[in-house]
Design an enzyme around this catalytic site. Structure first.
Site, PDB file in Angstrom:
ATOM      1  N   LEU A 208      -6.065  -1.392 -10.389  1.00 23.18           N
ATOM      2  CA  LEU A 208      -4.667  -1.298 -11.313  1.00 23.18           C
ATOM      3  C   LEU A 208      -4.463  -0.079 -11.153  1.00 23.18           C
ATOM      4  CD1 LEU A 208      -4.832  -2.605 -14.643  1.00 23.18           C
ATOM      5  CD2 LEU A 208      -3.602  -3.573 -12.414  1.00 23.18           C
ATOM      6  N   HIS A 209      -3.689   0.648 -10.438  1.00 27.72           N
ATOM      7  CA  HIS A 209      -2.953   2.239 -10.629  1.00 27.72           C
ATOM      8  C   HIS A 209      -1.275   2.629 -10.785  1.00 27.72           C
ATOM      9  CE1 HIS A 209      -0.996   1.373  -6.239  1.00 27.72           C
ATOM     10  NE2 HIS A 209      -1.025   1.994  -6.509  1.00 27.72           N
ATOM     11  N   ARG A 210      -0.541   1.065 -10.653  1.00 30.44           N
ATOM     12  CA  ARG A 210       1.311   1.560 -10.588  1.00 30.44           C
ATOM     13  C   ARG A 210       1.316   2.650 -12.086  1.00 30.44           C
ATOM     14  NH1 ARG A 210       3.346   0.947  -5.828  1.00 30.44           N
ATOM     15  NH2 ARG A 210       2.054  -0.268  -4.580  1.00 30.44           N
TER      16      ARG A 210
END
Ligand code: UD1
Length: 361
Positions: A208-210
């Protein structure tokens, strides 16, 4: 013809590697194509950059613009100023950019304003979601691109709708998949495999990085909690992106089956993905790799610029509301996940096709 190949952030590196190797091979066969590798420095950690160069046998960059971190505008500005200075001092004949990161957009603008032709690899894909910086990067880049190398029929349609002439669109396939297929037999067991006594189909990989998922503590916490609650105790391997790590530190979340690890190098990451029960992600590129490897993929986004991974592949868009996670995990554990097929021209020969086109320009 001197081609500048631009690489800035992690998802660029697997896309440029096969292009560089194909140019090197063409050079050996008497082609006039030459390249200069320009690293913008957008990603600079060994784990986000250096490891990929080593593992994918990418030569040391000829130039590093060392732009580093910053806001969207700061990064864009720094890269543009530094790349323009390079071009003024030592011009090239064509700037080749890949993907949709800030470096892609910044270098194409700097080149085009100096009347240098721009080639965009992975052109034409659209999420139509302008809240994502990547969509703005794609739109701006494609609005000034001369040669469009595309990964899908949908991308071709998007470009034609924007009045791009057929002669400038080259449907070549996916260079990220070139890298995947070439390196599949070299995937490497990461240390965590033995440490956690993992076994095939016995764990889930998460990335997850958005900004929409990770920048606000309560959102990130809600997603992770829901995943943990529906994982039936299966180990969750979470190689954590630096952006996510900064927020995660403050959440105070610990669960027996949630294993945070550092970002993994390419060969180790894909070793884990290929043997996983499923992947939960908000990345775009990973949905292409899971499609080719036939691994169930749940995407925590409301839209995708890669619809073929859902229509044909193993990917499903769950949205960003944590409530969608439970039913999707139930479907996974009951063995009901779709099997999927592989999109046209994702066959490992895309970079060769790109070089054939460039040779004819
Ligand atoms: C960027 C790309 C995104 C891509 C992602 C993959 C844009 C707009 N976004 O997002 O499309 O999917 O990379 O990783 O280009 N940081 C480090 N070390 C690094 C690099 C970054 O600690 O080597 C930190 C930065 O200081 C910053 C954060 O990570 O705080 C985000 O980095 P940034 O390059 O701005 O965007 P990403 O979220 O990585």
């Amino acid at each position: 013809m001197l081609i500048d190949i631009i690489a800035g952030a992690r998802p660029n590196f697997m896309k440029i590697a096969p292009i560089i190797h194909a140019i090197q091979k063409a050079e050996d066969n008497g082609s006039k194509l030459k390249y200069r590798l320009v690293h913008t420095g957008q990603h600079y950690d060994k784990k986000m950059s250096g490891d990929f160069f080593e593992q994918l046998n990418i030569p040391h960059p000829d130039v590093n613009l060392e732009s580093g971190s910053g806001t969207q505008a700061e990064q864009t500005a720094k890269i543009m100023v530094r790349y323009e200075a390079l071009l003024l001092e030592k011009p090239c004949d064509l700037t080749l950019v890949v993907g949709d990161v800030t470096s892609t957009m910044a270098c194409s603008i700097a080149a085009k304003k100096l009347n240098i032709k721009v080639a965009h690899v992975e052109a034409g894909i659209r999420s139509f979601d302008l809240s994502m910086p990547e969509e703005i990067n794609r739109m701006v880049t494609d609005s000034i691109t001369d040669y469009f190398f595309t990964t899908s029929e949908r991308a071709n349609i998007n470009l034609k709708r924007a009045s791009v002439e057929d002669e400038r669109i080259f449907f070549v396939g996916n260079t990220m998949i070139d890298t995947l297929l070439k390196n599949r037999s070299r995937f490497m067991k990461p240390e965590v495999w033995d440490e956690l006594k993992l076994n095939e189909s016995g764990y889930i990989v998460m990335t997850l990085h958005r900004p929409a998922n990770v920048d606000e503590e309560h959102k990130l916490k809600g997603l992770i909690q829901e995943i943990v609650d529906h994982s039936q105790g299966m180990p969750l391997l979470f190689p954590i992106h630096p952006r996510t790590a900064k927020v995660f530190e403050n959440l105070g979340i610990t669960h027996d089956n949630l294993h945070l690890i550092e970002p993994l190098p390419y060969l180790e990451f894909n070793f884990l993905v290929e043997r996983s029960r499923a992947v939960i992600t908000d990345s775009g590129g990973i949905t292409e790799e899971t499609t080719v490897m036939g691994i169930p993929c749940m995407t925590l986004r409301d839209n995708t610029e890669r619809p073929e991974t859902c229509e044909l592949g193993t990917n499903e868009l769950l949205g960003t509301d944590p409530k969608a996670i439970g039913p999707a995990m139930a479907k996974l554990f009951s063995g009901q996940w779709k099997k999927g097929g592989i999109p046209q021209l994702w066959d490992g020969k895309t970079a060769e096709r790109i070089i054939e086109c460039l040779n004819e320009l």
